[in-house]
Design an enzyme around this catalytic site. Structure first.
Site, mmCIF file in Angstrom:
data_model
loop_
_atom_site.group_PDB
_atom_site.id
_atom_site.type_symbol
_atom_site.label_atom_id
_atom_site.label_comp_id
_atom_site.label_asym_id
_atom_site.label_seq_id
_atom_site.Cartn_x
_atom_site.Cartn_y
_atom_site.Cartn_z
ATOM 1 N N ALA A 117 45.783 35.711 43.986
ATOM 2 C CA ALA A 117 47.149 35.349 44.394
ATOM 3 C C ALA A 117 48.064 35.018 43.225
ATOM 4 C CB ALA A 117 47.093 34.163 45.348
ATOM 5 N N ALA A 118 47.657 35.376 42.021
ATOM 6 C CA ALA A 118 48.457 34.993 40.853
ATOM 7 C C ALA A 118 49.865 35.566 40.911
ATOM 8 C CB ALA A 118 47.761 35.439 39.574
ATOM 9 N N GLY A 119 49.968 36.861 41.236
ATOM 10 C CA GLY A 119 51.284 37.489 41.276
ATOM 11 C C GLY A 119 52.175 36.915 42.356
ATOM 12 N N ASP A 120 51.612 36.652 43.528
ATOM 13 C CA ASP A 120 52.403 36.088 44.618
ATOM 14 C C ASP A 120 52.820 34.655 44.314
ATOM 15 O OD1 ASP A 120 52.209 38.426 46.102
ATOM 16 O OD2 ASP A 120 50.345 37.799 47.058
#
Length: 293
Positions: free
Chosen positions: A240-243
């Site tokens: 979930a890093a990008g989100d």
């Protein structure tokens, strides 16, 4: 207020030492069922980072749908716009290896039933400072929401994932596009991120290209260029890093932070998330972000 028009899934996450190759079977060390989807993830990230958030999307009439709704509501956001439709909710099958890398298969389910924003959705979008969009809903729905936000004067922040060709009517409504380096290359044909940024600025006013452990690039049509380093951490799960980055970035922009400050805020949030397992469960609170700045 930030509105999110996007996907909501249940993530079926398997943790393994190394992801299986084609035809190979491996033994995992753990399995978790976690609410996710790029839309829901960005909404939770923004809510935990301190914003008032309204989520617009769809879930099925199954137990997963009820779990997704409870999770979004529990994060403190408005879920009035979360439709309940017949059939299964969206799911994502995720394999996470011991280096924190992941591979994902998404089955849209209820997300695929959305053909455009409803009248109630349009009213929410019209009250928003910013609208977050991704590409896990049908393209015509994404375009409809973007055009509504443009008419209302809201910022439109697009995460072009999964990467696919973007219609002109969508690009004309976008304020800021946030691809990762692979998506930027797919959209422009340019392997170099700096070149890709310049190409994307021909289509939208502002661009952020996320580069994983190398940080992020920012550019605007005014000529401003920034490279913001990533916060060095030992990644456990990058799912979930990008989100998390996008949700936190939207909050920082809504608060009027300058680009360099907003990008650092988002980078800190993403760095905190990758040190925990799971998608929505890994996202930091505002207090955690502020303490790490």
């Amino acid at each position: 207020m930030i509105s999110v028009f996007g996907s909501a899934n249940i993530d079926l996450v398997a943790y393994v030492a190394q992801a299986p190759k084609r035809g190979e079977t491996v033994t995992g060390r753990a399995f978790r069922t976690v609410p996710g989807g790029k839309g829901a993830n960005q909404a939770i990230a923004a809510a935990r980072a301190g914003a008032e958030v309204a989520f617009l999307g769809a879930v099925g009439d199954d137990s997963f749908g009820a779990e997704i709704r409870d999770t979004l509501a529990g994060a403190g956001m408005d879920v009035t716009g979360l439709r309940r439709v017949k059939g299964p909710s969206g799911i994502a099958h995720i394999v996470v290896d011991d280096e924190g890398g992941n591979s994902i298969i998404v089955v849209p389910g209820a997300n695929g039933t959305i053909t455009g924003p409803s009248g109630d959705d349009l009213a929410v979008i019209a009250r928003s400072q910013a609208l977050l969009l991704q590409l896990e809903l049908p393209m015509q729905a994404v375009v409809g929401a973007a055009e509504a936000a443009r008419v209302a004067g809201a910022q439109v922040i697009l995460t072009p994932a999964p990467a696919r060709p973007l219609p002109d009517e969508l690009l004309e409504a976008v304020t800021l596009i946030v691809p990762n380096e692979h998506e930027a290359a797919a959209l422009t044909g340019a392997a170099d991120s700096g070149t890709a940024l310049d190409e994307l600025l021909k289509k939208v006013p502002e661009v952020v290209i996320t580069l994983g452990s190398e940080g992020a690039l920012y550019g605007s049509r005014s000529g401003e260029r920034l490279r913001v380093p990533a916060v060095p951490v030992n990644a456990v799960d990058t799912t979930a890093a990008g989100d998390t980055f996008v949700g936190a970035l939207a909050v920082a922009r809504a608060e009027g932070r300058a680009p360099a400050e907003a990008l650092h805020f988002a980078s800190v949030a993403a760095a905190l998330s990758v040190q925990r397992e799971g998608a929505s469960t890994s996202m930091p609170t505002r207090e955690e972000i502020d303490a790490a700045l």
